[in-house]
Write a protein that holds these residues in place. Structure first.
Motif, PDB file in Angstrom:
ATOM      1  N   VAL A  80      18.438  -6.968 -21.145  1.00 56.42           N
ATOM      2  CA  VAL A  80      17.156  -6.562 -21.725  1.00 56.42           C
ATOM      3  C   VAL A  80      16.682  -5.228 -21.162  1.00 56.42           C
ATOM      4  N   LEU A  81      16.801  -5.051 -19.852  1.00 56.34           N
ATOM      5  CA  LEU A  81      16.338  -3.801 -19.250  1.00 56.34           C
ATOM      6  C   LEU A  81      17.235  -2.614 -19.605  1.00 56.34           C
ATOM      7  N   GLY A  82      18.406  -2.895 -20.138  1.00 52.43           N
ATOM      8  CA  GLY A  82      19.320  -1.842 -20.567  1.00 52.43           C
ATOM      9  C   GLY A  82      19.187  -1.464 -22.029  1.00 52.43           C
ATOM     10  N   LEU A  83      18.295  -2.113 -22.765  1.00 49.18           N
ATOM     11  CA  LEU A  83      18.124  -1.813 -24.187  1.00 49.18           C
ATOM     12  C   LEU A  83      17.597  -0.394 -24.379  1.00 49.18           C
ATOM     13  N   SER A  84      18.124   0.275 -25.383  1.00 50.82           N
ATOM     14  CA  SER A  84      17.620   1.605 -25.711  1.00 50.82           C
ATOM     15  C   SER A  84      16.265   1.472 -26.397  1.00 50.82           C
ATOM     16  N   GLU A  85      15.523   2.572 -26.434  1.00 51.49           N
ATOM     17  CA  GLU A  85      14.223   2.567 -27.120  1.00 51.49           C
ATOM     18  C   GLU A  85      14.404   2.196 -28.593  1.00 51.49           C
ATOM     19  N   THR A  86      15.472   2.696 -29.199  1.00 53.58           N
ATOM     20  CA  THR A  86      15.739   2.413 -30.610  1.00 53.58           C
ATOM     21  C   THR A  86      16.004   0.930 -30.832  1.00 53.58           C
ATOM     22  N   HIS A  87      16.876   0.363 -30.005  1.00 56.36           N
ATOM     23  CA  HIS A  87      17.213  -1.053 -30.155  1.00 56.36           C
ATOM     24  C   HIS A  87      15.981  -1.920 -29.880  1.00 56.36           C
ATOM     25  N   LEU A  88      15.218  -1.566 -28.876  1.00 55.36           N
ATOM     26  CA  LEU A  88      14.010  -2.317 -28.565  1.00 55.36           C
ATOM     27  C   LEU A  88      13.021  -2.261 -29.734  1.00 55.36           C
ATOM     28  N   ALA A  89      12.859  -1.097 -30.330  1.00 56.30           N
ATOM     29  CA  ALA A  89      11.970  -0.953 -31.489  1.00 56.30           C
ATOM     30  C   ALA A  89      12.446  -1.817 -32.653  1.00 56.30           C
ATOM     31  N   GLU A  90      13.761  -1.910 -32.856  1.00 56.24           N
ATOM     32  CA  GLU A  90      14.319  -2.765 -33.911  1.00 56.24           C
ATOM     33  C   GLU A  90      13.981  -4.228 -33.642  1.00 56.24           C
ATOM     34  N   LEU A  91      14.142  -4.664 -32.402  1.00 57.16           N
ATOM     35  CA  LEU A  91      13.854  -6.057 -32.046  1.00 57.16           C
ATOM     36  C   LEU A  91      12.375  -6.375 -32.214  1.00 57.16           C
ATOM     37  N   ILE A  92      11.519  -5.434 -31.853  1.00 62.94           N
ATOM     38  CA  ILE A  92      10.078  -5.621 -32.056  1.00 62.94           C
ATOM     39  C   ILE A  92       9.784  -5.712 -33.552  1.00 62.94           C
ATOM     40  N   GLY A  93      10.406  -4.828 -34.324  1.00 63.07           N
ATOM     41  CA  GLY A  93      10.214  -4.831 -35.774  1.00 63.07           C
ATOM     42  C   GLY A  93      10.653  -6.128 -36.434  1.00 63.07           C
ATOM     43  N   LYS A  94      11.681  -6.762 -35.887  1.00 62.44           N
ATOM     44  CA  LYS A  94      12.181  -8.032 -36.425  1.00 62.44           C
ATOM     45  C   LYS A  94      11.401  -9.232 -35.904  1.00 62.44           C
ATOM     46  N   GLY A  95      10.452  -8.992 -35.000  1.00 65.92           N
ATOM     47  CA  GLY A  95       9.657 -10.092 -34.452  1.00 65.92           C
ATOM     48  C   GLY A  95      10.350 -10.850 -33.334  1.00 65.92           C
ATOM     49  N   GLN A  96      11.460 -10.318 -32.825  1.00 63.44           N
ATOM     50  CA  GLN A  96      12.181 -10.995 -31.745  1.00 63.44           C
ATOM     51  C   GLN A  96      11.571 -10.677 -30.387  1.00 63.44           C
ATOM     52  N   PHE A  97      10.825  -9.579 -30.317  1.00 61.00           N
ATOM     53  CA  PHE A  97      10.056  -9.206 -29.137  1.00 61.00           C
ATOM     54  C   PHE A  97       8.644  -8.905 -29.619  1.00 61.00           C
ATOM     55  N   THR A  98       7.673  -9.080 -28.760  1.00 61.08           N
ATOM     56  CA  THR A  98       6.301  -8.718 -29.072  1.00 61.08           C
ATOM     57  C   THR A  98       5.821  -7.730 -28.033  1.00 61.08           C
ATOM     58  N   GLU A  99       5.304  -6.618 -28.490  1.00 63.01           N
ATOM     59  CA  GLU A  99       4.821  -5.593 -27.574  1.00 63.01           C
ATOM     60  C   GLU A  99       3.341  -5.839 -27.297  1.00 63.01           C
ATOM     61  N   VAL A 100       2.964  -5.747 -26.027  1.00 69.45           N
ATOM     62  CA  VAL A 100       1.581  -5.966 -25.616  1.00 69.45           C
ATOM     63  C   VAL A 100       1.067  -4.683 -24.982  1.00 69.45           C
ATOM     64  N   HIS A 101      -0.099  -4.259 -25.398  1.00 73.51           N
ATOM     65  CA  HIS A 101      -0.726  -3.051 -24.856  1.00 73.51           C
ATOM     66  C   HIS A 101      -2.024  -3.423 -24.165  1.00 73.51           C
ATOM     67  N   ASP A 102      -2.318  -2.734 -23.080  1.00 75.45           N
ATOM     68  CA  ASP A 102      -3.614  -2.938 -22.442  1.00 75.45           C
ATOM     69  C   ASP A 102      -4.622  -1.881 -22.890  1.00 75.45           C
ATOM     70  N   HIS A 103      -4.149  -0.883 -23.636  1.00 74.61           N
ATOM     71  CA  HIS A 103      -4.990   0.187 -24.168  1.00 74.61           C
ATOM     72  C   HIS A 103      -5.856   0.821 -23.081  1.00 74.61           C
ATOM     73  N   GLY A 104      -5.285   0.930 -21.891  1.00 79.64           N
ATOM     74  CA  GLY A 104      -5.988   1.562 -20.791  1.00 79.64           C
ATOM     75  C   GLY A 104      -7.086   0.726 -20.158  1.00 79.64           C
ATOM     76  N   GLU A 105      -7.222  -0.521 -20.611  1.00 79.01           N
ATOM     77  CA  GLU A 105      -8.269  -1.388 -20.097  1.00 79.01           C
ATOM     78  C   GLU A 105      -7.786  -2.146 -18.877  1.00 79.01           C
ATOM     79  N   GLU A 106      -8.695  -2.429 -17.987  1.00 73.47           N
ATOM     80  CA  GLU A 106      -8.408  -3.236 -16.803  1.00 73.47           C
ATOM     81  C   GLU A 106      -8.198  -4.681 -17.269  1.00 73.47           C
ATOM     82  N   ILE A 107      -7.140  -5.301 -16.792  1.00 76.28           N
ATOM     83  CA  ILE A 107      -6.858  -6.693 -17.131  1.00 76.28           C
ATOM     84  C   ILE A 107      -7.458  -7.567 -16.032  1.00 76.28           C
ATOM     85  N   PRO A 108      -8.388  -8.470 -16.376  1.00 76.65           N
ATOM     86  CA  PRO A 108      -9.021  -9.301 -15.336  1.00 76.65           C
ATOM     87  C   PRO A 108      -8.031 -10.259 -14.707  1.00 76.65           C
ATOM     88  N   GLU A 109      -8.258 -10.575 -13.441  1.00 77.45           N
ATOM     89  CA  GLU A 109      -7.378 -11.519 -12.732  1.00 77.45           C
ATOM     90  C   GLU A 109      -7.766 -12.941 -13.019  1.00 77.45           C
TER      91      GLU A 109
END
Length: 82
Positions: free
Chosen positions: A53-82
């Motif tokens: 997984v850590l060896g995936l290229s940006e292109t391959h990772l984007a394909e997997l996200i597009g297929k719904g096999q991975f989900t990308e999570v963003h914090d949008h610069g916000e602090e995540i509460p503990e």
């Protein structure tokens, strides 16, 4: 990982594949009340998965996200509460 209002002892264990300052992938989590820890065999399998997984290229990772096999999570610069 602590459970809200219960502290670490009543919390969860999480498996995260991580490369410093690059990427992190949450791959597995479970309540400590359900099981103590992962087995040595599971640990070995997660290490194999990390290499892949850590060896995936940006292109391959984007394909997997597009297929719904991975989900990308963003914090949008916000602090995540503990």
């Amino acid at each position: 990982m602590a459970r809200h209002g219960q502290g670490k002892s009543g919390g969860f264990r999480t498996i995260i594949l991580y490369r410093t300052a690059e990427r992190a992938f949450f791959v597995y989590g479970f309540a400590k009340s359900d099981r103590d820890n992962i087995s040595d065999d599971e640990k070995a399998e997660f290490k194999k998965a990390a290499e892949h997984v850590l060896g995936l290229s940006e292109t391959h990772l984007a394909e997997l996200i597009g297929k719904g096999q991975f989900t990308e999570v963003h914090d949008h610069g916000e602090e995540i509460p503990e």
